[in-house]
Design an enzyme around this catalytic site. Structure first.
Site, PDB file in Angstrom:
ATOM      1  N   ASP A 101       0.840  -1.192   0.000  1.00  0.00           N
ATOM      2  CA  ASP A 101       0.000   0.000   0.000  1.00  0.00           C
ATOM      3  C   ASP A 101       0.881   1.250   0.000  1.00  0.00           C
ATOM      4  O   ASP A 101       1.819   1.356   0.801  1.00  0.00           O
ATOM      5  CB  ASP A 101      -0.910  -0.008   1.230  1.00  0.00           C
ATOM      6  CG  ASP A 101      -1.700  -1.295   1.335  1.00  0.00           C
ATOM      7  OD1 ASP A 101      -2.839  -1.332   0.877  1.00  0.00           O
ATOM      8  OD2 ASP A 101      -1.139  -2.282   1.873  1.00  0.00           O
ATOM      9  N   ASP A 133     -20.394   5.304  15.638  1.00  0.00           N
ATOM     10  CA  ASP A 133     -19.683   6.534  15.325  1.00  0.00           C
ATOM     11  C   ASP A 133     -20.559   7.413  14.450  1.00  0.00           C
ATOM     12  O   ASP A 133     -21.784   7.384  14.571  1.00  0.00           O
ATOM     13  CB  ASP A 133     -18.363   6.166  14.611  1.00  0.00           C
ATOM     14  CG  ASP A 133     -17.214   7.076  14.999  1.00  0.00           C
ATOM     15  OD1 ASP A 133     -17.268   8.248  14.615  1.00  0.00           O
ATOM     16  OD2 ASP A 133     -16.277   6.620  15.679  1.00  0.00           O
ATOM     17  N   HIS A 166     -15.175  10.920  10.827  1.00  0.00           N
ATOM     18  CA  HIS A 166     -14.580  10.253  11.981  1.00  0.00           C
ATOM     19  C   HIS A 166     -14.780   8.744  11.942  1.00  0.00           C
ATOM     20  O   HIS A 166     -13.842   7.964  12.146  1.00  0.00           O
ATOM     21  CB  HIS A 166     -15.170  10.840  13.256  1.00  0.00           C
ATOM     22  CG  HIS A 166     -14.472  10.435  14.511  1.00  0.00           C
ATOM     23  ND1 HIS A 166     -14.762   9.277  15.184  1.00  0.00           N
ATOM     24  CD2 HIS A 166     -13.485  11.041  15.211  1.00  0.00           C
ATOM     25  CE1 HIS A 166     -14.001   9.189  16.256  1.00  0.00           C
ATOM     26  NE2 HIS A 166     -13.201  10.253  16.303  1.00  0.00           N
ATOM     27  N   ILE A 184      -3.975   2.476   2.449  1.00  0.00           N
ATOM     28  CA  ILE A 184      -3.353   2.072   3.702  1.00  0.00           C
ATOM     29  C   ILE A 184      -3.682   0.611   3.989  1.00  0.00           C
ATOM     30  O   ILE A 184      -4.398  -0.035   3.213  1.00  0.00           O
ATOM     31  CB  ILE A 184      -3.834   2.953   4.873  1.00  0.00           C
ATOM     32  CG1 ILE A 184      -5.341   2.715   5.131  1.00  0.00           C
ATOM     33  CG2 ILE A 184      -3.550   4.430   4.620  1.00  0.00           C
ATOM     34  CD1 ILE A 184      -5.835   3.223   6.456  1.00  0.00           C
ATOM     35  N   ASN A 258      -9.576  12.870  25.285  1.00  0.00           N
ATOM     36  CA  ASN A 258      -8.498  13.794  24.920  1.00  0.00           C
ATOM     37  C   ASN A 258      -8.466  15.034  25.809  1.00  0.00           C
ATOM     38  O   ASN A 258      -8.044  16.103  25.365  1.00  0.00           O
ATOM     39  CB  ASN A 258      -8.681  14.247  23.460  1.00  0.00           C
ATOM     40  CG  ASN A 258      -8.773  13.076  22.504  1.00  0.00           C
ATOM     41  OD1 ASN A 258      -8.105  12.066  22.680  1.00  0.00           O
ATOM     42  ND2 ASN A 258      -9.615  13.220  21.490  1.00  0.00           N
ATOM     43  N   SER A 322      -9.201   8.567  19.892  1.00  0.00           N
ATOM     44  CA  SER A 322     -10.153   7.925  18.985  1.00  0.00           C
ATOM     45  C   SER A 322      -9.467   6.995  18.012  1.00  0.00           C
ATOM     46  O   SER A 322     -10.069   6.023  17.531  1.00  0.00           O
ATOM     47  CB  SER A 322     -10.916   8.988  18.183  1.00  0.00           C
ATOM     48  OG  SER A 322     -11.893   9.624  18.963  1.00  0.00           O
TER      49      SER A 322
END
Length: 597
Positions: A101, A133, A166, A184, A258, A322
């Site tokens: 990839d 999500d 997201h 990826i 976070n 996340s």
């Protein structure tokens, strides 16, 4: 009541690319077995009724399993035989497991967590992972064919398109196609994403939508749920939903949050004990300045500049806890792929004990058990036999007490007034065929649902000396499985049989190389006279005795089995032999003892 919301980490650096869909290799069901003595090949063939044995090396055979026998069960049966040096699946290899990839060089986290070497063992199977999500772009080329039909719990529709980005970013880290020459590589290339849209396009989520999402995902086949969302307000309603899932064998993985610089308050649902709470680390394995910490933290994983997928055939780098959580979700799926027999609690344990310890020795509030190591997790899973952390398995239906005595039934089930319980159906047939009262004892419960060895609800029944597990998908006699009662009880007593003194070979006794223990008289005769019925021939074969009792775990030794009663005992994987003063050999009431504990 005010609405509760959850905020997400920021996505940056958009990159456009249209990758091609991947090709997937079919998993193998054959095993490679090395024997100490080639004569054991006959016993192996009889034990498994194998389709073929092919000599491929010195005392080494390629074993083709019979049609219908689950691979994990076959592996257990093989390893129970005496004289087995090793038994491993006939894994499929590739020329390289460094994917081609184009953005793989930007995925710095993969090398840190040992993903490349883990992929030499497995790139994952069709484990269903729910991503609760903002939705998932099912048409993204790196996710095409991996996204199931889901639910939008905000609108009640099936529209789970991602209007934020997201959710697609999280899904890509879990299951993006690897080695397909584009984009990826996710952690689990063979996984299936179950999208559940519970969050608005501004990245906020109402508890009611998240709760509905958790319950729906649980009821629709999810083995793992990823929750890269959270907030500082705890809610009993949200925790009830988390418990609903975990009581049904679902593993929940949640980002720790976070907000470290804004007070570092516990983040929910990550802070609930039922979840695996995941924090974020940077390039040097340090916990980031934004990652929430606390005693509830279980693991950490990379969470800075993580390359991943975005809607519209795009890619991005993302930062936040996340994007640490999906690494753990993907790793859990790889563990389930190599060991589908493990419960969700066992998978949780595997991830914890295989993590690379960071910070203070042992578990701590900064790193939890340590930083995720995918290779260690997969390797640990292949030999895992029990959790040293002592994580209990949840009971699916805690409101029902199956151990309460019942009235005599009118439906023909066998009733035992001695314990006030019944026996019928497949369990009754198995009980009667394989020894009945002397071997298993009276039933001490009714049939009920419990989390099984594969992490899913299963019908079980407890007996004085054993526990039956109903597996109708297996061919007889494997449709009833026996628990490792001896091993289980020793572990619950805090006794590690790996540390027991070994007898080694003893003249006139039966020797088991797997545990380096010998079986001598009078226990030997008892072992040889009893066993499960496989071959329909008179008497009990070695394989039939082994299937019932398992390997010896100890030498004969004096123990107080009940207050004031001291006898000579020997522990086995599925039993405890007892030599009583009258010279009789009896089986210990391990079912009773396990239930009392």
């Amino acid at each position: 009541m005010p609405a509760r919301f959850a905020l997400y980490g920021l996505l940056i650096l958009l990159i456009s690319l249209v990758p091609a869909p991947p090709a997937q290799a079919a998993p193998t069901t054959d095993w490679i077995v090395k024997l100490a003595d080639t004569q054991q090949a006959v016993a192996l063939s009889q034990r498994l009724r194998v389709q073929s044995l092919k000599l491929i090396g010195d005392h080494t055979y390629l074993v083709r399993l019979p049609t219908g026998m689950p691979a994990t069960l076959a592996g257990e049966r093989i390893r129970e035989l005496a004289g087995i040096i090793y038994a491993v699946p006939d894994y499929e290899r590739a020329i390289t497991r460094t994917p081609n990839d184009p953005f793989i060089q930007q995925q710095w986290a993969l090398g840190t967590i040992g993903a490349y070497d883990a992929w030499n063992i497995t790139t994952g199977g069709p484990i269903i992972i729910a991503v609760i999500d903002t939705g998932v772009d099912a048409g993204h080329p790196d996710l095409s064919g991996r996204v199931l039909s889901g639910l939008n719990t905000i609108t009640g529709s099936t529209n789970t398109s991602d209007d934020n980005g997201h959710g697609t970013a999280v899904a890509g880290l879990i299951a993006a196609a690897g080695d397909n020459g584009a984009g990826i590589a996710g952690i689990c290339w063979g996984c299936q994403i179950l999208p559940v849209k519970a969050c608005f396009n501004n990245g906020r989520c109402r508890d009611s939508s998240v709760i509905s999402a958790i319950r729906w995902a649980t009821d629709n086949g999810a083995r793992i749920i990823n929750l890269s969302l959270g907030g500082a307000m705890s809610s009993p309603a949200l925790q009830d939903a988390v418990r609903y899932a975990t009581e049904r064998g679902v593993l929940i993985i949640a980002a720790s949050g976070n907000e470290r610089a804004e007070g570092n308050a516990p983040n929910y649902p990550a802070a609930y004990p039922e979840t695996i709470a995941v924090g974020a680390t940077g390039y040097s394995d340090e916990v980031t300045g934004f990652s929430n910490t606390g005693d509830y933290l279980d693991l950490v994983a990379p969470g800075i500049d993580i390359a991943t997928t975005l809607p519209g055939n795009s890619y991005a780098t993302a930062t936040g806890t996340s994007f640490a959580s999906p690494f753990v979700a993907g790793a859990a799926a790889l563990v389930m792929t190599v060991r589908p027999d493990l419960s969700s609690n066992d998978v949780r344990c595997v991830l914890a004990i295989s993590a690379e310890d960071r910070g203070a020795p042992g578990r701590d509030g900064e790193y939890g058990y340590g930083r995720l190591n995918v290779l260690n997790a997969v390797q640990t899973a292949t030999t895992y036999g029990g959790c040293p952390l002592g994580t209990p398995a949840p009971v699916v239906n805690p409101g029902f007490d199956p151990f309460t005595r019942v009235e005599p039934p009118s439906d023909g089930r066998l009733f035992f007034p001695e314990t006030g319980h019944t026996l019928g159906g497949g369990f009754r047939a198995y009980w009667e065929q394989n020894g009945g009262l002397p071997i298993f004892g009276f039933p001490i419960s009714e049939e009920f649902t419990e989390i099984g060895s594969d992490g899913r609800p299963v019908t079980v029944q407890y007996f004085e000396r054993h526990r039956f597990e109903w597996r109708p998908e297996n061919v007889p006699p494997y449709n009833v499985l026996l628990s490792r009662m001896g091993d289980d009880l020793l572990r619950r007593q805090g006794r590690d049989w790996y540390t027991f003194e070994r007898s080694g070979p003893v003249t006139g006794c039966l020797y088991f190389a797997e545990t380096n223990q010998a079986l001598c008289e009078p226990f030997l005769s008892y072992w040889q006279r009893n066993g499960l019925e496989f071959d329909g021939r008179p008497g009990k074969s070695y394989a039939e005795s082994l299937a019932l009792f398992g390997l010896p775990l100890s030498q004969p030794q004096f123990e107080e089995t009940r207050p004031g009663t001291v006898v000579i005992v020997q522990w086995f994987e599925r039993a405890r032999f007892e030599l009583h003063p009258d010279g009789k050999v009896l089986l210990g009431l391990l079912g009773n003892e396990l239930v009392r504990r």
